[in-house]
Every structure is written in C-alpha cells, then in structure tokens.
Design an enzyme around this catalytic site. Structure first.
Site, PDB file in Angstrom:
ATOM      1  CE  LYS A  65      -3.880   0.021   2.540  1.00 31.16           C
ATOM      2  NZ  LYS A  65      -4.632   0.221   3.845  1.00 31.16           N
ATOM      3  CB  CYS A  82       0.393  13.829  -7.236  1.00 34.46           C
ATOM      4  SG  CYS A  82      -0.101  13.076  -8.610  1.00 34.46           S
ATOM      5  CB  CYS A  84      -3.558  12.542 -11.573  1.00 37.94           C
ATOM      6  SG  CYS A  84      -1.958  12.983 -12.008  1.00 37.94           S
ATOM      7  CB  CYS A  93       0.777  18.486  -7.727  1.00 38.66           C
ATOM      8  SG  CYS A  93       0.112  18.831  -9.496  1.00 38.66           S
ATOM      9  CG  HIS A  97      -3.629  17.527 -12.534  1.00 37.78           C
ATOM     10  ND1 HIS A  97      -2.568  18.164 -11.997  1.00 37.78           N
ATOM     11  CD2 HIS A  97      -4.198  18.687 -13.101  1.00 37.78           C
ATOM     12  CE1 HIS A  97      -2.681  19.588 -11.679  1.00 37.78           C
ATOM     13  NE2 HIS A  97      -3.687  20.017 -12.367  1.00 37.78           N
TER      14      HIS A  97
END
Length: 118
Positions: A65, A82, A84, A93, A97
């Site tokens: 995980k 982030c 995406c 990020c 995306h």
C-alpha cells in the site's frame, strides 16, 4: 335559407393495410422490448467507459500500500499533492494531471493544503 351542396370527396387510394386492435397488441410489446433493450445496451456500453483499472501504474509498486504522512508543522504556507498518480515528483503535484485529463477526459486535480492566515 338555401343549402350549399358540396361535391363528393374523392376516395383515397387504399394500401390494403388497416390498423386494427390486433396490430396494436403485437406492436406495443415489440416497441417496449425494443426500447428497454436499447436502454440496457446503451447503459452497458456507457458503463464500460468507467471500467475498473489500476490508478497507480508505477509508484512504489513493491509496497502492498502506498501511504504518505506529513506533519502540518512541516508544511510552509501551502502544499500541493498529486491525486492523479502521474506526477514525476509524487506525492507532490507537478501538473501531470492536465495531460492526463486531456488524454482521458477525466477531471482530476491536485490536493491543495494551505495554512490559515492568523
């Protein structure tokens, strides 16, 4: 008073087809089945565009995980994370995306955390 006489109406050509109760008894169920079938097919096909697939295709694949934890004190005035899974700087990020959204029609954006002004 005088009566006005109308000329006789010309007969309409007969196609040999008359609508009867028997035609409706057959046509209505056929139309209902066709409508329900069309709905189910369109519903099935539209549902396929949201097929289940992996979101994370390359980040920490050896982990069972992927979890990140941050202390709020370590965040400056703002942090952008982030969502995406396409960022080269994951978990931060990098704007990946935007390309992902253009390619897939998705609408994902980053998670932005800001400290409240005092």
């Amino acid at each position: 008073m005088s009566q006005i006489s109308m000329p006789p109406m010309p007969a309409l050509p007969s196609s040999g087809f008359t609508l009867s109760k028997e035609h409706f008894v057959v046509a209505v169920p056929v139309a209902v089945v066709a409508a329900v079938g069309g709905f189910l097919v369109s519903h099935y096909l539209s549902g396929r565009s949201c097929k289940k697939s992996m979101v994370n295709t390359c980040i920490s694949k050896d982990s069972p995980k992927v979890v990140h934890s941050f202390d709020i004190e370590d965040i400056g005035t703002k942090a952008v994370y982030c969502r995406c899974w396409k960022s080269k700087k994951f978990p931060y990020c990098d704007g990946a995306h935007a390309k992902h959204n253009d390619e897939t029609g998705d609408n994902v954006g980053p998670l932005i955390i800001k400290k409240k002004d005092a």
